[in-house]
Design a protein around this motif. Structure first.
Motif, PDB file in Angstrom:
ATOM      1  N   SER A   1       4.699  15.205  -4.935  1.00 47.18           N
ATOM      2  CA  SER A   1       4.891  16.013  -3.736  1.00 47.18           C
ATOM      3  C   SER A   1       5.961  15.390  -2.846  1.00 47.18           C
ATOM      4  O   SER A   1       5.982  14.169  -2.634  1.00 47.18           O
ATOM      5  CB  SER A   1       3.578  16.158  -2.981  1.00 47.18           C
ATOM      6  N   SER A   2       6.842  16.253  -2.355  1.00 45.11           N
ATOM      7  CA  SER A   2       7.937  15.791  -1.511  1.00 45.11           C
ATOM      8  C   SER A   2       7.372  15.088  -0.271  1.00 45.11           C
ATOM      9  O   SER A   2       6.449  15.602   0.369  1.00 45.11           O
ATOM     10  CB  SER A   2       8.771  17.025  -1.138  1.00 45.11           C
TER      11      SER A   2
ATOM     12  N   PHE B   1      -2.488  -9.258  -6.936  1.00 47.13           N
ATOM     13  CA  PHE B   1      -1.122  -9.041  -7.436  1.00 47.13           C
ATOM     14  C   PHE B   1      -0.741 -10.360  -8.066  1.00 47.13           C
ATOM     15  O   PHE B   1      -0.814 -11.403  -7.415  1.00 47.13           O
ATOM     16  CB  PHE B   1      -0.228  -8.704  -6.231  1.00 47.13           C
TER      17      PHE B   1
ATOM     18  N   THR C   1      -4.538  -5.287  -3.021  1.00 48.43           N
ATOM     19  CA  THR C   1      -3.476  -6.059  -2.384  1.00 48.43           C
ATOM     20  C   THR C   1      -3.281  -5.637  -0.922  1.00 48.43           C
ATOM     21  O   THR C   1      -3.078  -6.464  -0.037  1.00 48.43           O
ATOM     22  CB  THR C   1      -2.160  -6.016  -3.212  1.00 48.43           C
TER      23      THR C   1
ATOM     24  N   GLN D   1      -7.465   4.637  10.683  1.00 47.32           N
ATOM     25  CA  GLN D   1      -6.082   4.132  10.527  1.00 47.32           C
ATOM     26  C   GLN D   1      -5.091   5.054  11.221  1.00 47.32           C
ATOM     27  O   GLN D   1      -4.233   4.617  11.981  1.00 47.32           O
ATOM     28  CB  GLN D   1      -5.722   4.139   9.049  1.00 47.32           C
TER      29      GLN D   1
ATOM     30  N   PHE E   1       2.876 -12.746   4.343  1.00 50.35           N
ATOM     31  CA  PHE E   1       1.758 -12.587   3.400  1.00 50.35           C
ATOM     32  C   PHE E   1       2.261 -12.677   1.968  1.00 50.35           C
ATOM     33  O   PHE E   1       3.276 -12.070   1.614  1.00 50.35           O
ATOM     34  CB  PHE E   1       1.070 -11.222   3.597  1.00 50.35           C
TER      35      PHE E   1
END
Ligand code: ACO
Length: 445
Positions: free
Chosen positions: A30-31, A193, A210, A300, A358
């Protein structure tokens, strides 16, 4: 303030990049997912002519040339990278070829590796050297270089490449100085990771883990940092009031937006309900568990919205470069600092800049610096915006072909890179050959 500080910086951005909007079309998703969802506009990539050693050679040679110093003036050189090309020989030793003509072989420091954190370890070592009895009065250089590439999949658009070199000195006239005692670290053991495959350039990445590790380590660092930064006159440290600019490690821009919002979330939790009307729109999120609230997308989004004006003021002036280059791992945080200096110049005078570093696995630190003198000549070399204008935005096919070639040739001995060198920026170092036993040779455009 310590009198150890950053005197000069250069950033090396590779010549080639791919557009994230083109990548969205190519990946048939999706754009807006990469451009708005991740917040990235372009991603730098390199051909088989460049590796982390050539990137570091380019950055260090440009720093020394533009700062108009001699290699003999440098007593320490530390490298930060997460890309291992040789399991024994350090990148630093290859960089010593730059020093040969000056006759200077007395240069301490080696490579520092742990995901995106290596440059911060390199910087902390360097500050400690400058402050110690081992310091011999000379400059130190910290160079960070990385190439971030991922297998096809959701992580691929979060790649990038670049390098940054910093000249560190111990002098009260250093324009960018570290705040004594204002440093907090959080390290632990995670497999979020990592790069266990020696025959492959790609990391194993557990995307959500991560991101979680990044945020939870930041919470811990900020808790410690803000306790240490609390002044006797200030009841409670507050990022909106007590920090002028923020620079975060930038895996992708949305993460930077969320990081600043998360600092404010931490401040919110410390503020009794009703005490600060600023928090009214997010009051409903007070009872979420801080250990899981970062996974609550509504919360958020509410905090990102609440902090948008502060983000624009305090974070965007540093974040613009990484949006156009992508994640350069160890070089990400410090190239963002350079971007802030380019963007704000002497408006930074007397300002506090908070940095969050980080590296997965994991190692994280938060610390701050103050700008105590004009920064007109801190950033050296070609203007960053001019350099970006001068890039070649390659079609996605070429980017995919380049990554395939890197995959096929990764770890090969007796290899002659095929890509031409004409497209590289003047002054760029490049790989000439990987010899029959794996020794690498380099030259400069
Ligand atoms: N338009 C606008 N936004 C969109 C669209 C669209 N069409 N489609 C999706 N989005 C948004 C999503 O809502 C989401 O936003 P939000 O987080 O604000 O809710 C965002 O785009 C990303 O979408 P996701 O579905 O969450 O992305 P996905 O799971 O596919 O991948 C991830 C994201 C996990 C970050 C992946 O890119 C990754 O693994 N990257 C590498 C690891 C990494 O960078 N880790 C960070 C720290 S460690 C380090 O530096 C290596």
């Amino acid at each position: 303030l310590t009198d150890v500080g950053i005197l000069h910086m250069v950033v090396y951005i590779p010549r080639t990049a791919v557009s994230q909007a083109d990548l969205e079309r190519y990946d048939n998703i999706s754009s807006g997912k990469y451009t708005i969802g991740l917040g990235q506009s372009h991603m730098s990539f390199v051909s088989d002519r460049e590796d982390v050693i050539s990137l570091a050679l380019t950055a260090v040679s440009q720093l020394v040339r533009h700062a108009a110093i001699s290699y003999a003036d440098i007593g320490r050189l530390e490298v930060g990278t997460e890309t291992i090309l040789d399991k024994s020989k350090s990148i630093k030793t290859t960089l010593m070829r730059l020093f040969a003509r000056s006759g200077n072989c007395e240069v301490e420091g080696l490579d520092n590796t742990n995901a995106c954190y290596g440059a911060t370890a390199a910087l902390f070592n360097t500050i400690a050297w400058c402050e110690s009895s081992a310091w011999d009065g000379r400059y130190a250089v910290v160079v960070a270089a990385d190439i971030s590439v991922y297998e096809p999949g959701p992580a691929r658009p979060t790649g990038g490449a670049g390098a940054v070199a910093m000249l560190i000195g111990r002098t009260p006239s250093a324009p960018i100085r570290f705040e004594i005692g204002l440093r907090a670290t959080c390290m632990g053991d995670t497999y979020d990771f990592f790069k266990p495959r020696v025959a492959n350039e790609y990391p194993t990445v557990r995307g959500q883990q991560t991101v979680d590790t990044f945020v939870l380590a930041m919470d811990e660092c900020y808790r410690r940092y803000s306790t240490r930064a609390k002044s006797p006159h200030v009841h409670q440290f507050n990022a909106r009031r007590d920090v002028d600019y923020c620079v975060f490690h930038a895996p992708f821009n949305k993460m930077v937006q969320k990081s600043f919002a998360r600092l404010v979330y931490n401040d919110f939790l410390k503020t009794p309900p009703g005490e600060d009307p600023f928090y009214e729109p997010v009051e409903q999120y007070r009872n979420l568990s801080p250990e899981t609230s970062h996974r609550n997308r509504d919360a958020q989004r509410a905090f990102v919205k609440l902090t948008k004006d502060f983000y624009d003021q305090k974070c965007a002036p540093a974040a613009w470069l990484a949006k156009k280059v992508g994640n350069c791992y160890t070089a990400s945080l410090y190239s963002s600092l350079a971007a802030l200096i380019c963007e704000k110049g002497n408006d930074l005078l007397n300002k506090r800049i908070l940095l969050y570093s980080f590296g997965s696995g994991f190692a994280a630190s938060m610390f701050s610096i103050r700008v105590t003198a004009p920064v007109d000549d801190v950033f050296l070399g070609t203007d960053l915006k001019e350099r970006l204008e001068d890039r070649i935005i390659a079609p996605v096919d070429e980017y995919i072909r380049t990554l395939k070639e890197r995959e096929v040739n990764y770890g090969r001995f007796g290899y002659l890179p095929k890509a031409n060198t004409e497209d590289l920026f003047p002054g760029t170092w490049y790989l000439c050959e990987v010899g029959p036993d794996g020794e690498r040779s380099y030259d400069q455009v």
